[in-house]
Design an enzyme around this catalytic site. Sequence first.
Site, PDB file in Angstrom:
ATOM      1  CD1 TRP A  75      -0.289  -1.574   3.211  1.00 58.52           C
ATOM      2  CD2 TRP A  75       0.466   0.476   3.481  1.00 58.52           C
ATOM      3  NE1 TRP A  75       0.209  -1.456   4.367  1.00 58.52           N
ATOM      4  CE2 TRP A  75       0.709  -0.415   4.676  1.00 58.52           C
ATOM      5  CE3 TRP A  75       1.023   1.785   3.371  1.00 58.52           C
ATOM      6  CZ2 TRP A  75       1.530  -0.081   5.690  1.00 58.52           C
ATOM      7  CZ3 TRP A  75       1.810   2.078   4.572  1.00 58.52           C
ATOM      8  CH2 TRP A  75       2.237   1.444   5.340  1.00 58.52           C
ATOM      9  CG  ASN A  76       5.006   1.177   0.803  1.00 60.66           C
ATOM     10  OD1 ASN A  76       4.709   0.355   0.130  1.00 60.66           O
ATOM     11  ND2 ASN A  76       6.244   1.777   1.287  1.00 60.66           N
ATOM     12  CD  GLU A 136      10.004  -2.563   6.907  1.00 65.10           C
ATOM     13  OE1 GLU A 136       9.429  -3.719   7.036  1.00 65.10           O
ATOM     14  OE2 GLU A 136      10.434  -2.270   5.583  1.00 65.10           O
ATOM     15  CD  GLU A 164      12.227  -5.655  -5.384  1.00 65.49           C
ATOM     16  OE1 GLU A 164      12.783  -5.215  -4.437  1.00 65.49           O
ATOM     17  OE2 GLU A 164      12.804  -5.822  -6.467  1.00 65.49           O
ATOM     18  CG  LEU A 165      10.728  -9.464   0.730  1.00 65.93           C
ATOM     19  CD1 LEU A 165      11.011 -10.934   1.431  1.00 65.93           C
ATOM     20  CD2 LEU A 165       9.110  -9.716   0.475  1.00 65.93           C
ATOM     21  N   GLY A 221       6.146  -6.333  -0.612  1.00 61.54           N
ATOM     22  CA  GLY A 221       5.494  -6.444   0.800  1.00 61.54           C
ATOM     23  C   GLY A 221       6.403  -6.953   1.703  1.00 61.54           C
ATOM     24  CB  SER A 222       5.548  -7.819   5.243  1.00 62.43           C
ATOM     25  OG  SER A 222       4.606  -8.906   4.979  1.00 62.43           O
ATOM     26  CB  CYS A 229      10.899  -0.587   1.262  1.00 66.69           C
ATOM     27  SG  CYS A 229      10.751  -0.035  -0.209  1.00 66.69           S
TER      28      CYS A 229
HETATM   29  P1  NAD Z   1       2.093  -7.077   3.142  1.00 67.01           P
HETATM   30  O1  NAD Z   1       2.955  -8.308   3.007  1.00 67.01           O
HETATM   31  O2  NAD Z   1       1.113  -7.330   4.283  1.00 67.01           O
HETATM   32  O3  NAD Z   1       1.080  -6.879   2.018  1.00 67.01           O
HETATM   33  C1  NAD Z   1       1.558  -6.872   0.631  1.00 67.01           C
HETATM   34  C2  NAD Z   1       0.656  -7.451  -0.168  1.00 67.01           C
HETATM   35  O4  NAD Z   1       0.568  -8.851  -0.288  1.00 67.01           O
HETATM   36  C3  NAD Z   1      -0.722  -6.767  -0.191  1.00 67.01           C
HETATM   37  O5  NAD Z   1      -1.343  -6.762  -1.448  1.00 67.01           O
HETATM   38  C4  NAD Z   1      -1.686  -8.042   0.586  1.00 67.01           C
HETATM   39  O6  NAD Z   1      -2.798  -8.049   0.222  1.00 67.01           O
HETATM   40  C5  NAD Z   1      -0.796  -9.329  -0.263  1.00 67.01           C
HETATM   41  N1  NAD Z   1      -0.800 -10.340   0.701  1.00 67.01           N
HETATM   42  C6  NAD Z   1      -1.045 -10.660   2.046  1.00 67.01           C
HETATM   43  N2  NAD Z   1      -1.177 -11.849   2.264  1.00 67.01           N
HETATM   44  C7  NAD Z   1      -0.877 -12.454   1.208  1.00 67.01           C
HETATM   45  C8  NAD Z   1      -0.941 -14.084   0.786  1.00 67.01           C
HETATM   46  N3  NAD Z   1      -0.866 -14.882   1.997  1.00 67.01           N
HETATM   47  N4  NAD Z   1      -0.455 -14.225  -0.613  1.00 67.01           N
HETATM   48  C9  NAD Z   1      -0.536 -13.307  -1.462  1.00 67.01           C
HETATM   49  N5  NAD Z   1      -0.667 -12.235  -1.226  1.00 67.01           N
HETATM   50  C10 NAD Z   1      -0.671 -11.544   0.251  1.00 67.01           C
HETATM   51  O7  NAD Z   1       2.789  -5.767   3.069  1.00 67.01           O
HETATM   52  P2  NAD Z   1       2.342  -4.286   3.340  1.00 67.01           P
HETATM   53  O8  NAD Z   1       1.774  -4.057   4.821  1.00 67.01           O
HETATM   54  O9  NAD Z   1       1.208  -3.912   2.334  1.00 67.01           O
HETATM   55  O10 NAD Z   1       3.449  -3.431   3.039  1.00 67.01           O
HETATM   56  C11 NAD Z   1       4.496  -3.156   3.901  1.00 67.01           C
HETATM   57  C12 NAD Z   1       5.700  -4.090   3.610  1.00 67.01           C
HETATM   58  O11 NAD Z   1       6.125  -3.980   2.249  1.00 67.01           O
HETATM   59  C13 NAD Z   1       6.777  -3.432   4.483  1.00 67.01           C
HETATM   60  O12 NAD Z   1       7.566  -4.630   4.924  1.00 67.01           O
HETATM   61  C14 NAD Z   1       7.637  -2.724   3.247  1.00 67.01           C
HETATM   62  O13 NAD Z   1       9.176  -2.633   3.827  1.00 67.01           O
HETATM   63  C15 NAD Z   1       7.605  -3.671   2.189  1.00 67.01           C
HETATM   64  N6  NAD Z   1       7.903  -2.902   0.919  1.00 67.01           N
HETATM   65  C16 NAD Z   1       8.989  -3.211   0.278  1.00 67.01           C
HETATM   66  C17 NAD Z   1       9.299  -2.433  -0.872  1.00 67.01           C
HETATM   67  C18 NAD Z   1      10.617  -3.103  -1.812  1.00 67.01           C
HETATM   68  O14 NAD Z   1      10.730  -2.554  -2.754  1.00 67.01           O
HETATM   69  N7  NAD Z   1      11.485  -3.898  -1.366  1.00 67.01           N
HETATM   70  C19 NAD Z   1       8.534  -1.446  -1.395  1.00 67.01           C
HETATM   71  C20 NAD Z   1       7.418  -1.294  -0.563  1.00 67.01           C
HETATM   72  C21 NAD Z   1       6.940  -1.723   0.716  1.00 67.01           C
END
Ligand code: NAD
Length: 484
Positions: A157-158, A390, A256-257, A234-235, A290
């Site tokens: 979402w960010n 983080e 990309e975490l 995501g995470s 991130c």
């Molecule tokens: P999140 O992992 O909770 O969600 C990310 C996405 O994954 C969302 O669309 C969510 O709906 C989906 N998701 C959740 N559970 C899932 C599953 N079981 N199977 C498949 N998809 C699933 O992360 P968030 O809270 O949206 O974002 C924050 C995190 O993202 C932070 O850790 C941040 O550092 C990371 N991030 C990394 C980068 C990068 O480029 N490395 C960029 C931005 C954010």
Amino acid sequence: MATMETITEKGTIKTITTHYIDGAFVESHGREVMDIIKPTSGKVIARVTLGDEEDTRRAIAAAKRAFVTFGRTTKEERAGYLRRLHEAVSARIDDLTAAMVEEYGGVVRFARLIVQSGMDAFPAAEKGLDELALTRSWGKTTVTMEPVGVAGLITAWNANALFFCLKLASAVGAGCTVVIKPSELSSLQTQVMLECLHAAKLPQGVCNVVIGRGNVVGAELVRNPDVAKISFTGSVAVGQSIMRDGAATMKRVTLELGGKSPTILLDDAALDQAIPSALVLAFMNSGQACAAGTRLLVPKNRLDAVKRAIVDTMCSFPVGDPADPKTAVGPMVSQSQYERVQSYIRKGIEEGAEVLVGGEGHPTGFEAGCFVKPTVFVNVKSHMTIAQEEIFGPVLCVITYDSEDEAIRIANDSKYGLHSSVLGSDLQRARRVASQIRAGRVVINGMTDDPQAPWGGFKYSGFGREYGKYGIEAFLETRAILES
Ligand code: NAD
């Protein structure tokens, strides 16, 4: 804030009930309705009907049908589609920025940059595609780089609009068809993006989007045998589950975490420039980045001067209405994100770190909504929770070091390795330090970007790279044809 789900902004509620499948807006089969809550006020501004497994399977089937033709497109044809996408997104920069400010609380000065970066991903992919040799031959051998197949693109979402464009640009450049599952918290931005996709008139089924929850739509993408590749932002925890669950169908994955990025301030750095740079890195996207430089490593003998400079510079980082161009730090995206940041600030105090600026609670005048105080801790030791985990909020840890070697050791004392920064006057020395940091990207003397430069992490920050030709390569398979 406890009752915020029940408060609505009368007359301005938007409703979203469709996904984008096979070149058309289609009503959701899934019936769950989710409120989108404005983080500055806690009021409901939109209601979105979330997709289910059936919506996802329909989208995958459309992408699979489209791949038969799209997978055989030439470089020139793909470049043409990338140009159309660029044109369509460029026409909606203001709308995308406004949606990001409204639903996410992204500060407008940063949100616009994020959207522009997304837009720039299309020409960057076009250039990358031009540079890539998709066919190489010698003797009786021909090697071709083939699109991997249907790709599932899952975003956080960010900076949803950026990730959406970035992953789409790479996939289209490679000749893949896609099903995108944007963050469910980014439905207003996604709505604008869908209108862009429709305006770009890509062949039917090339790009499909299902809005829904990760454990429903995302999980179906990960488990479906017709999806060859998952590109995920995501995470760490969800990234690990994607690797684990994707193994059953041999998914290719780009992850990309998270990050806990160090900023090394060398002892020859001019503080009047270095401290503003360090704070921009720490508080970018209100700390919900991130890449945020959340660990500032300073020479022990300059700590007092650094502390004074930080206190003096904080007035350039005002908290406020994200729509105000003067605002540097907006609200957290949600109440749970607000509480997460508060719990880390409490943890830092319990572990013995000292609050130099900020601290627990809402900033004065911003008691409604998800605003936190931009916080700087000193007396932080590298083993502390706030220096290792983080936080994803505007919380900066200042850690001291005695020697260059110790600074590098502390910088690398993290399970993450996404982004990092070196600040110093002697460029040769700054480069020497940069070359020893275990991270996918190091910036020297301030935040900067290059849409051709690869983006991605070492260690727990994930693997695979995005942007330009590196991003396209992640969606390709290599095939050799040998004639006897
Ligand atoms: P999140 O992992 O909770 O969600 C990310 C996405 O994954 C969302 O669309 C969510 O709906 C989906 N998701 C959740 N559970 C899932 C599953 N079981 N199977 C498949 N998809 C699933 O992360 P968030 O809270 O949206 O974002 C924050 C995190 O993202 C932070 O850790 C941040 O550092 C990371 N991030 C990394 C980068 C990068 O480029 N490395 C960029 C931005 C954010």
